[in-house]
Write an enzyme that holds these catalytic residues in place. Structure first.
Site, mmCIF file in Angstrom:
data_model
loop_
_atom_site.group_PDB
_atom_site.id
_atom_site.type_symbol
_atom_site.label_atom_id
_atom_site.label_comp_id
_atom_site.label_asym_id
_atom_site.label_seq_id
_atom_site.Cartn_x
_atom_site.Cartn_y
_atom_site.Cartn_z
ATOM 1 N N ARG A 100 -12.633 -4.139 14.424
ATOM 2 C CA ARG A 100 -12.150 -2.772 14.192
ATOM 3 C C ARG A 100 -12.883 -1.743 15.051
ATOM 4 N NH1 ARG A 100 -8.794 -2.647 9.686
ATOM 5 N NH2 ARG A 100 -9.099 -4.311 8.136
ATOM 6 N N ASP A 146 -3.383 -13.167 10.099
ATOM 7 C CA ASP A 146 -3.038 -12.222 9.025
ATOM 8 C C ASP A 146 -1.522 -12.179 8.843
ATOM 9 O OD1 ASP A 146 -3.602 -10.505 6.964
ATOM 10 O OD2 ASP A 146 -4.151 -8.800 8.221
ATOM 11 N N GLU A 190 0.817 -1.221 0.000
ATOM 12 C CA GLU A 190 0.000 0.000 0.000
ATOM 13 C C GLU A 190 0.848 1.267 0.000
ATOM 14 O OE1 GLU A 190 -2.607 -3.027 2.270
ATOM 15 O OE2 GLU A 190 -0.471 -2.542 2.102
ATOM 16 N N HIS A 222 -12.561 -9.486 3.558
ATOM 17 C CA HIS A 222 -11.854 -8.465 4.334
ATOM 18 C C HIS A 222 -12.851 -7.343 4.608
ATOM 19 C CE1 HIS A 222 -8.708 -5.217 4.906
ATOM 20 N NE2 HIS A 222 -9.715 -4.501 4.430
#
Length: 380
Positions: free
Chosen positions: A229, A277, A72, A197
């Site tokens: 989250r 992850d 990213e 995701h």
């Protein structure tokens, strides 16, 4: 090769008490009290004294960037491939590899080759086709064909929703993708799961609720990860699990607290899994979407948080262990994994009172002895 594990306290993940485990080749052949006479009839057996140790199934990690991830922040932010020594040191004996944001410079050919390499080195592997992108990038040009023709492909993932990095698919496009995976699973005898995701956007799991409410989608085909989250997202995950989907928490320092909140909200523990992850990037973005920091996830956190759940929560050890064993095996259609029982693969961890792994087996092979990994990657 015959191995006899003597006197372990078995958490299969259900508690079976102190028993012996007989391993023949790659599978568990028998569980029970094996007499001294029977042992004498196995003169070539490797006998392991496991008295004082707890036996659990080897962990299944359903979300691992085995060939690396990230990107990213540009080309220099691509994370490295995972190493088999790090996998077994974290108590993991089965990994499911995936691509993430980068489905361009990270290819499914790389992912498949890495999975085959890890299996040759000693652990079990499967992969998802697809990536964040919709329509899905695949190996053969078709999700259905990938599932039917490629043995290691068990579903599609990780497909991004509610995230700036998502390709913002419509619910109709998601229904098409999930249906392709489901049909491919039916034709190949696999789970045909679609692994999502879930990002931090306020839409949260709304696309998946619509998917199940408005289309004839089998709920067990839907598998959503990163559901911790926010408190609102976790509550949304409880509702999604109530519809029959599986939800997954990415292991972090507060996982035990998140599991507690999930239970307090009435969440179905049988529909919950944990993952690492591992070797994926953990990017941090500011309010304008600019990358301001990045870390790399490890499987060590997953192992630590399983025991944290067992110690900190009002749940039995068997329930904590099921989050990385039987629950995951059921969600992914891996009937030969995730349990200590006759006929299953001999993936077994033997841990001491401090939860340190003293001995571990992966498909009957001793991969940890006296707390030290016995297998290494070709270049480790």
């Amino acid at each position: 090769m015959v191995t006899l594990v003597r006197g372990a306290e078995i958490c299969a993940p259900e508690r079976l008490g102190q028993q012996d485990i007989l391993i023949e080749g790659q599978q568990i052949a028998h569980i029970g009290d094996i007499s001294a006479e029977a042992v004498r009839n196995l003169p070539d057996a490797h006998v392991v004294d496991a008295r004082g140790l707890t036996a659990t199934p080897g962990f299944i990690d359903p979300h691992v960037h085995i060939a690396g991830g990230g990107g990213e922040g540009g080309y220099a932010n691509r994370t490295p491939e995972i190493r088999v020594g790090d996998i077994v040191a974290a108590g993991v004996t089965t990994v499911i590899g995936c691509l993430g944001t980068d489905g361009v410079t990270r290819s499914h050919a790389d992912l498949l080759a890495k999975a085959r390499g890890l299996e040759a080195e000693g652990v079990s592997t499967f992969i998802y086709t697809g990536s964040y992108q919709v329509p899905a990038r695949t190996l053969t040009g078709s999700v259905v064909d990938d599932l039917v023709l490629i043995d290691k492909v068990i579903g599609v993932g990780e497909v991004a929703i509610s995230d700036r990095r998502s390709f913002q698919p419509t619910v109709e496009a998601l229904a098409d993708l999930v249906s392709q995976s489901h049909v491919g699973g039916l034709l190949s005898g696999k789970a045909g799961i679609t692994h999502f995701h879930v990002g931090p956007h306020s839409a949260r799991l709304a696309p998946l609720h619509r998917l199940l409410d408005e289309y004839p989608i089998a709920p067990q085909s839907v598998y959503a990860t990163h559901v911790t989250r926010s408190p609102e997202l976790l509550a949304d995950a409880v509702d999604l699990a109530a519809k029959g989907a599986t939800v997954d928490m990415t292991a972090g320092s507060t996982t035990a607290e998140s599991v507690r909140r999930y239970v307090d909200l009435g969440g179905d523990l049988s529909r919950l899994t944990l993952s690492s992850d591992a070797n994926g990037s953990l990017p941090e973005f500011d309010d304008r979407g600019r990358l301001i920091g990045m870390e790399v996830a490890t499987q060590t956190t997953l192992y630590e948080q399983v025991w944290a759940c067992a110690e900190a929560l009002d749940i039995d050890l068997s329930q904590a262990v099921s989050l990385v064993t039987s629950n995951t095996a059921d969600a992914l259609g891996l009937g030969h994994k995730g349990r200590i029982r006759a006929g299953c693969d001999a993936d077994i961890l033997l841990t001491d009172d401090q939860h340190a792994i003293q001995i571990a087996f992966a498909r009957g092979r001793e991969v940890i002895r006296d707390g030290e990994p016995q297998i290494r990657g070709t270049f480790e």
